[in-house]
Motif scaffolding. Structure first.
Motif, mmCIF file in Angstrom:
data_model
loop_
_atom_site.group_PDB
_atom_site.id
_atom_site.type_symbol
_atom_site.label_atom_id
_atom_site.label_comp_id
_atom_site.label_asym_id
_atom_site.label_seq_id
_atom_site.Cartn_x
_atom_site.Cartn_y
_atom_site.Cartn_z
ATOM 1 N N ASP A 30 18.087 -4.242 6.042
ATOM 2 C CA ASP A 30 18.174 -4.699 7.158
ATOM 3 C C ASP A 30 17.917 -3.485 8.107
ATOM 4 O OD1 ASP A 30 18.439 -5.673 9.962
ATOM 5 O OD2 ASP A 30 20.605 -5.827 9.720
ATOM 6 N N GLY A 32 17.600 -3.173 11.272
ATOM 7 C CA GLY A 32 18.152 -3.194 12.521
ATOM 8 C C GLY A 32 17.397 -3.702 13.884
ATOM 9 N N ASP A 33 17.705 -3.843 14.941
ATOM 10 C CA ASP A 33 16.741 -4.335 15.907
ATOM 11 C C ASP A 33 15.734 -3.217 16.619
ATOM 12 O OD1 ASP A 33 17.619 -6.803 15.362
ATOM 13 O OD2 ASP A 33 19.500 -6.492 16.902
ATOM 14 N N ASP A 34 14.958 -3.298 17.146
ATOM 15 C CA ASP A 34 14.192 -2.482 18.151
ATOM 16 C C ASP A 34 15.127 -2.230 19.188
ATOM 17 O OD1 ASP A 34 11.941 -2.707 16.316
ATOM 18 O OD2 ASP A 34 10.697 -4.099 17.592
ATOM 19 N N GLU A 35 14.879 -0.983 19.701
ATOM 20 C CA GLU A 35 15.490 -0.442 20.736
ATOM 21 C C GLU A 35 14.719 -0.005 21.993
ATOM 22 O OE1 GLU A 35 19.198 1.792 19.815
ATOM 23 O OE2 GLU A 35 18.108 1.643 17.615
ATOM 24 N N ASN A 36 15.053 -0.197 23.146
ATOM 25 C CA ASN A 36 14.218 0.068 24.552
ATOM 26 C C ASN A 36 15.406 1.225 25.138
ATOM 27 O OD1 ASN A 36 11.997 -1.281 23.869
ATOM 28 N ND2 ASN A 36 12.940 -2.918 24.664
ATOM 29 N N HIS A 48 20.769 7.676 17.734
ATOM 30 C CA HIS A 48 20.355 6.679 16.894
ATOM 31 C C HIS A 48 20.760 6.866 15.569
ATOM 32 C CE1 HIS A 48 18.104 4.587 20.351
ATOM 33 N NE2 HIS A 48 18.052 5.896 20.578
ATOM 34 N N ARG A 141 11.103 -0.383 12.358
ATOM 35 C CA ARG A 141 12.017 -0.469 13.394
ATOM 36 C C ARG A 141 11.403 0.430 14.446
ATOM 37 N NH1 ARG A 141 17.921 2.336 13.048
ATOM 38 N NH2 ARG A 141 18.410 2.309 15.216
ATOM 39 N N THR A 142 11.354 0.117 15.724
ATOM 40 C CA THR A 142 10.969 1.051 16.787
ATOM 41 C C THR A 142 11.829 1.294 17.965
ATOM 42 O OG1 THR A 142 8.714 -0.391 16.386
ATOM 43 C CG2 THR A 142 9.175 0.958 18.589
#
Length: 319
Positions: A30, A32-36, A48, A141-142
């Motif tokens: 996994d 993880g989700d992209d983050e802004n 992070h 992942r970004t």
């Protein structure tokens, strides 16, 4: 009873093997989700986390107007003046310092699985953006970073940069032909305005796009620099706005008149020629920042001028 026990053991074994199979043969963990994230001031930071064994490589992208320096854990410094992407080995870690005329950002990768994004500065009028991308095979992942514009520098004054040579060229241009008739029996006096319609063109070229860092709306005007036919630079009292836009200024001698006595029953043709000087004058902008008012900063620019500085009137009697 024995057959029932064997059946239960088979089901338990199947379930166990199924669980092990999902853990061992998973294509990618996994990510993880992209983050802004948005950084509002130099004191903001963002942390992070990642699992080093799951990440193949980490790439940092940034704006093309900046450059970066990669500092490895061993202290090796790698500078890239033109590239806009840098890779960090997640197993080794490293610090990426992004620097530009109006921006600054640090991305610190710890080999233990921590990414710290901090030390942000943005003096321009638009947001500065960067991306941190963590790769695992084809999965990624970004972390998108947006540094909000900060307060701009306040211009104090400008001065010619005497350490640099001004460039100067002269050129004569025929501006037109004027014909005058005197059909009367007496002499007439005519007035010719040699500079009629002529303007001075001026444009400021800011080095490293520093105009985006300066508070130009409240900047004081600067004096126009021009030259005389003997190649001497001087100020003539005209003012310029500190802006990258083309400025057209009226001449100080715009209303100047040359009088000529035209004999009776005579037709005369005048040819007007203007002498232009083309200048490029380097100068320094001195400014302070609202957060560091005790410090004075220098910005560099050059002033381009095309200015009519002299004239010549030639005439011939046609009739």
């Amino acid at each position: 009873m024995q057959s029932k026990l064997i059946y239960i053991l088979l089901i338990a074994t199947a379930l166990l093997l199924s669980a092990c199979n999902n853990d061992v043969f998973v294509d990618h963990p996994d990510m993880g989700d992209d983050e802004n994230i948005i950084l509002q001031s130099p004191f903001d930071n963002s942390t992070h986390y990642f699992k080093p064994s799951d990440i193949d490589r980490i790439s940092v992208y940034h704006s093309e107007m900046c450059r970066h320096v990669l500092i490895t854990p061993e202290g090796v410094v790698k500078t890239d003046e033109e590239g806009h992407e840098v890779e960090v080995n997640p197993a080794e870690g490293g610090k990426v310092d992004i620097m530009g005329p109006a921006c600054q950002l640090t991305v610190d990768v710890d080999s233990r699985g921590v990414i710290t994004i901090a030390n942000s500065e943005n003096y321009s009028r638009i947001p500065f953006t960067a991306k941190v991308i963590l790769f695992n095979g084809e999965m990624y992942r970004t972390i998108k970073v947006e540094v909000q514009p900060g307060r701009q520098f306040n211009v104090q004054f400008t001065i010619i940069d005497t350490d640099k040579q001004a460039q100067m060229q002269f050129r004569e241009i025929v501006e037109g032909v004027m014909t005058y008739n005197n059909n009367t029996d007496s002499e007439q006096v005519i007035a010719i305005k040699p500079y009629q319609g002529a303007m001075t063109n001026a444009m400021i070229l800011f080095s490293d796009n520093c105009d985006k860092m300066l508070n130009l709306k409240e900047a004081p005007e600067m004096e126009l620099v021009t030259a005389s036919p003997d190649s001497m630079l001087h100020y003539d009292g005209r003012k310029l706005a500190l802006t990258p836009e083309l400025q057209r200024l009226p001449l100080l001698d715009a209303g100047r008149e040359v009088r000529y006595r035209l004999p009776a029953h005579t037709k005369v043709r005048f040819t007007r020629t203007l002498l232009y000087v083309k200048l490029n004058v380097p100068f320094i902008i001195y400014a302070t920042h609202p957060e560091y008012e005790s410090e004075q900063y220098e910005f560099h620019a050059s002033l381009g001028v095309i200015d009519p500085i002299d004239f010549k009137l030639e005439y011939e009697i046609v009739e």
